[in-house]
Motif scaffolding. Structure first.
Motif, mmCIF file in Angstrom:
data_model
loop_
_atom_site.group_PDB
_atom_site.id
_atom_site.type_symbol
_atom_site.label_atom_id
_atom_site.label_comp_id
_atom_site.label_asym_id
_atom_site.label_seq_id
_atom_site.Cartn_x
_atom_site.Cartn_y
_atom_site.Cartn_z
ATOM 1 N N ALA A 186 -0.270 0.955 19.223
ATOM 2 C CA ALA A 186 -1.527 0.257 18.930
ATOM 3 C C ALA A 186 -1.420 -1.239 19.196
ATOM 4 N N GLU A 187 -0.280 -1.824 18.872
ATOM 5 C CA GLU A 187 -0.104 -3.264 19.076
ATOM 6 C C GLU A 187 -0.156 -3.618 20.561
ATOM 7 N N LEU A 188 0.469 -2.783 21.393
ATOM 8 C CA LEU A 188 0.431 -3.013 22.836
ATOM 9 C C LEU A 188 -0.995 -2.903 23.366
ATOM 10 N N LEU A 189 -1.732 -1.891 22.917
ATOM 11 C CA LEU A 189 -3.102 -1.699 23.393
ATOM 12 C C LEU A 189 -4.008 -2.856 22.972
ATOM 13 N N ARG A 190 -3.807 -3.371 21.761
ATOM 14 C CA ARG A 190 -4.589 -4.536 21.328
ATOM 15 C C ARG A 190 -4.244 -5.764 22.167
ATOM 16 N N TYR A 191 -2.967 -5.901 22.494
ATOM 17 C CA TYR A 191 -2.530 -7.021 23.336
ATOM 18 C C TYR A 191 -3.187 -6.952 24.712
ATOM 19 N N LEU A 192 -3.218 -5.757 25.301
ATOM 20 C CA LEU A 192 -3.862 -5.592 26.606
ATOM 21 C C LEU A 192 -5.356 -5.889 26.517
ATOM 22 N N ASP A 193 -5.973 -5.488 25.414
ATOM 23 C CA ASP A 193 -7.391 -5.788 25.198
ATOM 24 C C ASP A 193 -7.641 -7.296 25.213
ATOM 25 N N GLN A 194 -6.755 -8.038 24.564
ATOM 26 C CA GLN A 194 -6.895 -9.494 24.519
ATOM 27 C C GLN A 194 -6.818 -10.111 25.911
ATOM 28 N N LEU A 195 -6.096 -9.431 26.812
ATOM 29 C CA LEU A 195 -5.962 -9.915 28.193
ATOM 30 C C LEU A 195 -7.046 -9.338 29.107
ATOM 31 N N ASP A 196 -7.997 -8.588 28.517
ATOM 32 C CA ASP A 196 -9.065 -7.923 29.277
ATOM 33 C C ASP A 196 -8.525 -6.871 30.237
ATOM 34 N N ILE A 197 -7.383 -6.287 29.903
ATOM 35 C CA ILE A 197 -6.788 -5.232 30.721
ATOM 36 C C ILE A 197 -7.100 -3.898 30.074
ATOM 37 N N ARG A 198 -7.988 -3.140 30.733
ATOM 38 C CA ARG A 198 -8.427 -1.849 30.212
ATOM 39 C C ARG A 198 -8.497 -0.850 31.363
ATOM 40 N N LEU A 199 -8.746 0.413 31.041
ATOM 41 C CA LEU A 199 -8.907 1.407 32.097
ATOM 42 C C LEU A 199 -10.032 0.994 33.036
ATOM 43 N N GLU A 200 -9.836 1.259 34.305
ATOM 44 C CA GLU A 200 -10.801 0.984 35.371
ATOM 45 C C GLU A 200 -10.839 -0.494 35.780
ATOM 46 N N THR A 201 -10.110 -1.359 35.082
ATOM 47 C CA THR A 201 -10.074 -2.770 35.464
ATOM 48 C C THR A 201 -9.346 -2.929 36.795
ATOM 49 N N ILE A 202 -9.904 -3.742 37.677
ATOM 50 C CA ILE A 202 -9.245 -4.056 38.941
ATOM 51 C C ILE A 202 -8.368 -5.288 38.738
ATOM 52 N N VAL A 203 -7.111 -5.178 39.137
ATOM 53 C CA VAL A 203 -6.184 -6.304 39.021
ATOM 54 C C VAL A 203 -5.483 -6.512 40.359
ATOM 55 N N THR A 204 -5.072 -7.749 40.593
ATOM 56 C CA THR A 204 -4.339 -8.098 41.808
ATOM 57 C C THR A 204 -3.036 -8.775 41.413
ATOM 58 N N VAL A 205 -1.932 -8.300 41.976
ATOM 59 C CA VAL A 205 -0.643 -8.929 41.699
ATOM 60 C C VAL A 205 -0.558 -10.217 42.509
ATOM 61 N N VAL A 206 -0.477 -11.338 41.808
ATOM 62 C CA VAL A 206 -0.468 -12.655 42.449
ATOM 63 C C VAL A 206 0.954 -13.126 42.719
ATOM 64 N N GLU A 207 1.846 -12.862 41.761
ATOM 65 C CA GLU A 207 3.216 -13.362 41.897
ATOM 66 C C GLU A 207 4.153 -12.532 41.031
ATOM 67 N N LYS A 208 5.387 -12.358 41.506
ATOM 68 C CA LYS A 208 6.437 -11.716 40.717
ATOM 69 C C LYS A 208 7.586 -12.705 40.583
ATOM 70 N N ALA A 209 7.894 -13.068 39.351
ATOM 71 C CA ALA A 209 9.013 -13.978 39.132
ATOM 72 C C ALA A 209 10.323 -13.244 39.415
ATOM 73 N N PRO A 210 11.342 -13.946 39.907
ATOM 74 C CA PRO A 210 12.620 -13.286 40.213
ATOM 75 C C PRO A 210 13.380 -12.892 38.950
ATOM 76 N N PHE A 211 14.434 -12.090 39.151
ATOM 77 C CA PHE A 211 15.331 -11.683 38.067
ATOM 78 C C PHE A 211 14.576 -10.988 36.932
ATOM 79 N N GLU A 212 13.703 -10.044 37.332
ATOM 80 C CA GLU A 212 12.932 -9.242 36.374
ATOM 81 C C GLU A 212 12.056 -10.104 35.477
#
Length: 229
Positions: free
Chosen positions: A166-192
């Motif tokens: 539940a905590e993870l799902l609430r966190y994603l909600d705060q970021l506006d990340i939900r099912l059907e949301t379109i997202v674009t990967v802008v950058e990946k930081a090195p070393f994981e």
């Protein structure tokens, strides 16, 4: 006899088996929060029923028989339909439905399960994007990949969140990340390091940062393949 305890064991074995191979009794004990002795006793019981519900090989672990798998999928069907009903009809948020459905899944009849499915027009996915098994036990396979594995510059649609925390799902909600949301990967930081993703279909959409462990729990699909809930 199909008791609540039996259903819990079968469902848990099925879920662990989806990660590959037979299930070790120690893993089952840790997942269920019970002693190894309790697991051993239950496995013996499940293997002694006719038809038996599990097969057990010493030092190799446990696997569901076809009958055991059918019961497990029926419990999962009830659970995911309940989650969907709670979300769509009663207005529970996606971070609230898992625990409520978990409390109810062993206490509704097949008739009520079918009535819920009919009322909801036979939904294919629950509020987290998990496929809902059909009445005959068939379950739709998917070919999603994790957001963490998505190349920089690619736009995808959020299809599933694998973790029901539940905590993870609430966190994603705060970021506006939900099912059907379109997202674009802008950058990946090195070393994981974290991922920077644009949340939304327009170039002016906000850019958010996600830890790699969180991004690995988010399953995505190409925009052209987006499914209907």
């Amino acid at each position: 006899m199909q008791t609540e305890a039996v259903e819990k064991y079968l469902k848990t074995i099925y879920e662990i088996q989806q990660q590959g191979g037979r299930v070790k009794t120690t893993t089952l004990a840790q997942t269920l929060g019970v002693t190894a002795g309790s697991v051993t006793d239950m496995i013996k019981r499940l293997a002694s029923l006719r038809p038996k519900l599990v097969s057990h090989e010493l030092h190799k672990g446990v696997a569901l028989t076809p009958r055991g798998k059918k019961i497990a999928l029926n419990v999962i069907r009830r659970h995911r339909l309940l989650e969907t009903f709670l979300n769509r009809v009663l207005g529970f948020s996606w971070d609230e439905v898992h625990e409520e459905a978990k409390n109810l899944e062993h206490h509704i009849s097949d008739r009520l399960t079918d009535a819920i499915a009919e009322y909801l027009n036979h939904p294919r996915y629950d509020p987290h994007g998990d496929p809902i098994p059909e009445k005959d036990g068939k379950i739709k396979p998917d070919n999603y990949r994790s957001l963490a594995a998505t190349p920089v510059g690619e736009s995808v649609r959020i299809a599933r969140v694998q973790h029901n925390d539940a905590e993870l799902l609430r966190y994603l909600d705060q970021l506006d990340i939900r099912l059907e949301t379109i997202v674009t990967v802008v950058e990946k930081a090195p070393f994981e390091g974290p991922l920077s993703i644009r949340v939304g279909a327009v170039r002016q959409a906000p850019v958010r940062s996600l830890g790699l462990n969180v991004a690995d729990e988010i399953m995505v699909e190409p925009i052209s393949n987006a499914h209907s809930l």
